[in-house]
Design a protein around this motif. Structure first.
Motif, mmCIF file in Angstrom:
data_model
loop_
_atom_site.group_PDB
_atom_site.id
_atom_site.type_symbol
_atom_site.label_atom_id
_atom_site.label_comp_id
_atom_site.label_asym_id
_atom_site.label_seq_id
_atom_site.Cartn_x
_atom_site.Cartn_y
_atom_site.Cartn_z
ATOM 1 N N ALA A 3 0.832 -1.204 0.000
ATOM 2 C CA ALA A 3 0.000 0.000 0.000
ATOM 3 C C ALA A 3 0.865 1.252 0.000
ATOM 4 C CB ALA A 3 -0.928 -0.004 1.210
ATOM 5 N N MET A 63 2.445 1.666 -3.555
ATOM 6 C CA MET A 63 1.579 1.729 -4.726
ATOM 7 C C MET A 63 0.647 2.935 -4.755
ATOM 8 S SD MET A 63 0.649 -2.333 -4.970
ATOM 9 C CE MET A 63 -0.526 -2.161 -6.290
ATOM 10 N N PHE A 64 0.264 3.456 -3.588
ATOM 11 C CA PHE A 64 -0.805 4.454 -3.571
ATOM 12 C C PHE A 64 -0.403 5.691 -2.766
ATOM 13 C CE2 PHE A 64 -2.920 0.255 -3.799
ATOM 14 C CZ PHE A 64 -3.503 0.383 -5.048
ATOM 15 N N SER A 65 -1.036 6.799 -3.099
ATOM 16 C CA SER A 65 -0.816 8.011 -2.318
ATOM 17 C C SER A 65 -1.515 7.884 -0.972
ATOM 18 C CB SER A 65 -1.357 9.230 -3.069
ATOM 19 O OG SER A 65 -2.774 9.210 -3.100
ATOM 20 N N TRP A 73 -5.148 9.132 -1.074
ATOM 21 C CA TRP A 73 -6.107 8.223 -1.703
ATOM 22 C C TRP A 73 -6.481 7.085 -0.749
ATOM 23 C CZ3 TRP A 73 -6.047 3.004 -3.059
ATOM 24 C CH2 TRP A 73 -7.110 2.595 -3.890
ATOM 25 N N LEU A 74 -5.509 6.531 -0.058
ATOM 26 C CA LEU A 74 -5.802 5.423 0.856
ATOM 27 C C LEU A 74 -6.787 5.839 1.941
ATOM 28 C CD1 LEU A 74 -2.222 3.921 1.244
ATOM 29 C CD2 LEU A 74 -4.194 2.716 0.314
ATOM 30 N N ASN A 76 -10.608 3.628 0.696
ATOM 31 C CA ASN A 76 -9.852 2.906 -0.330
ATOM 32 C C ASN A 76 -8.871 1.921 0.294
ATOM 33 O OD1 ASN A 76 -10.949 4.159 -2.717
ATOM 34 N ND2 ASN A 76 -9.862 6.018 -2.124
ATOM 35 N N PHE A 126 -8.486 -2.003 -0.732
ATOM 36 C CA PHE A 126 -7.217 -2.578 -1.156
ATOM 37 C C PHE A 126 -6.880 -3.815 -0.317
ATOM 38 C CE2 PHE A 126 -2.570 -2.824 -0.481
ATOM 39 C CZ PHE A 126 -2.222 -3.262 -1.750
ATOM 40 N N ASP A 183 4.494 7.986 -6.779
ATOM 41 C CA ASP A 183 4.737 6.584 -7.118
ATOM 42 C C ASP A 183 5.912 6.082 -6.281
ATOM 43 O OD1 ASP A 183 5.404 4.129 -8.289
ATOM 44 O OD2 ASP A 183 4.854 4.804 -10.295
ATOM 45 N N GLY A 202 -0.265 8.008 -7.261
ATOM 46 C CA GLY A 202 0.626 6.907 -6.963
ATOM 47 C C GLY A 202 0.937 6.064 -8.186
ATOM 48 N N HIS A 203 1.083 4.757 -7.967
ATOM 49 C CA HIS A 203 1.603 3.852 -8.985
ATOM 50 C C HIS A 203 0.531 3.206 -9.853
ATOM 51 C CE1 HIS A 203 4.576 1.175 -10.740
ATOM 52 N NE2 HIS A 203 3.919 0.102 -10.342
ATOM 53 N N GLU A 228 -6.565 4.158 -8.857
ATOM 54 C CA GLU A 228 -6.552 5.372 -8.040
ATOM 55 C C GLU A 228 -7.144 6.598 -8.717
ATOM 56 O OE1 GLU A 228 -3.140 8.065 -5.747
ATOM 57 O OE2 GLU A 228 -2.691 6.025 -6.394
#
Length: 375
Positions: A210, A213-215, A218-219, A253, A257, A314, A341-342, A347
């Protein structure tokens, strides 16, 4: 310094969440199969694939390291079901993952690209007649493939575009690189690489994924931007596999995930293995395309047909890789997205729109080429 990772729900909490069994969508393909490739390259290697939709625009979506074809579920739903009369969407498990074979051998992005080309050329799919194409293909070869690759999938997409540039209508290279390089200190670089190989608890493994891969923003955000499939109104969508009539939302999110990761790890039919992950990791780590190779590919595909996109947050392939790729290719559109992010396929709220613009550009250029008598 990046903000701290928001607390992730525990695995125990996630397994009890009422939406847990609805995290992976049951999207029924129009066609599917398991097709042998690499007959003369150490195979045969069987590749599991699906085509969703029956429209004239042919999308080839190439997933990244450790990802299954189901990870494209938002794009598969949008293009292949809600707009299935406009698009046909090919998704597949790369060698080493999912329902595809996982032979113990040296993997490379160039060999995996040949897997894709042979799958496309096979009568099962039939989207790349005449492969392998001659070095100077005739103008009658149609530019019919809209290819999008994320991360390692973007590396495979680079190799595929070098292999069959005359067949590419548009090319999306998302959060990927010409080669994975050290853009930090040596110690940070080595620590990041070693962390992918060290054994971890599931909780730590998912938290690390996590983070990369993600900002953070966003999470922590609610899942309001996700359009869930409706089995009653959307073509070829089944109710959730775990029971119930509807797909449910998560409160964040991060929850979604963790649920998707645990569905992948707990489902005995998912086909996720550590062996396959490590073999794919080798392929991604040793991917190398020179500036000259990418410039030649861009010339042959056509720079207007190419999108390169990268996010500033990312943590898997850092943003200097995306900037360098844009400098090497000089694509028609190069996007560095602040705060992304990635995995924009998951996202980015407007990722569908970005892809639609890319595909429309490819189709417009195809029309211009036909009017001028070119390819």
């Amino acid at each position: 310094m990046a903000p701290p990772l928001p607390p992730l729900p525990s695995i125990a909490e996630t397994l009890k969440h009422p939406a847990f069994n609805t995290a992976v969508w049951q999207l029924v393909p129009d066609r599917s199969g398991i097709t042998p490739v690499a007959q003369a390259r150490g195979g045969p290697i069987k590749i599991s694939w699906e085509i969703h939709g029956s429209g004239p625009r042919r999308l080839v979506l190439i997933m990244g390291l450790g990802g299954m074809k189901s990870a494209w579920q938002r794009q598969t739903l949008y293009f292949g079901h809600q707009r299935g009369d406009e698009y046909s969407v090919l998704i597949f498990d790369n060698r080493g993952m999912g329902q595809s074979d996982k032979p113990l051998m040296r993997y490379s992005t160039s060999e995996m690209a040949r897997d894709v080309a042979e799958l496309l050329a096979h009568p099962d799919v039939g989207w790349l007649p005449g492969f392998p194409l001659p070095s100077d293909p005739p103008s009658s070869v149609p530019r019919s493939l809209h290819v999008v690759g994320i991360s390692m999938g973007g590396m495979i997409a680079q190799e595929l575009a070098c292999l069959v540039p005359a067949a590419i209508a548009s090319l999306g290279l998302i959060c990927t690189a010409a080669a994975v390089e050290n853009t930090t200190t040596f110690s940070e670089h080595m620590a990041q690489r070693l962390s992918l190989l060290l054994p971890k608890t599931p909780e730590r493994s998912i938290a690390d994924a996590a983070r990369r891969m993600f900002s953070r923003a966003w999470l922590a955000s609610p899942t309001d931007d996700i359009e869930l499939p409706d089995p009653e109104t959307t073509p070829k969508v089944l109710p959730p596999k775990g029971g119930g009539a509807k797909y449910l939302k998560f409160s964040s999110n991060a929850e979604r995930f963790v649920a998707q990761e645990m569905n992948k790890r707990l489902d005995p039919d998912s086909g996720f293995t550590v062996k396959g992950f490590l073999l794919q990791l080798i392929a991604a780590g040793w991917h190398r395309k020179t500036a000259e190779q990418l410039a030649r590919m861009a010339d042959e595909v056509g720079r207007e047909r190419i999108l390169v996109m990268h996010g500033t947050e990312d943590g898997m392939i850092s943003v200097p890789h995306g900037r360098k790729l844009i400098e090497m290719i000089r694509p028609g559109k190069g996007l560095i997205i602040e705060g992304m992010g990635h995995v924009p396929a998951v996202e980015l709220r407007d990722f569908h729109r970005v892809l639609e613009d890319l595909f429309a550009t490819g189709e417009r250029l195809n029309g211009s080429a036909m009017m001028s008598g070119g390819s």
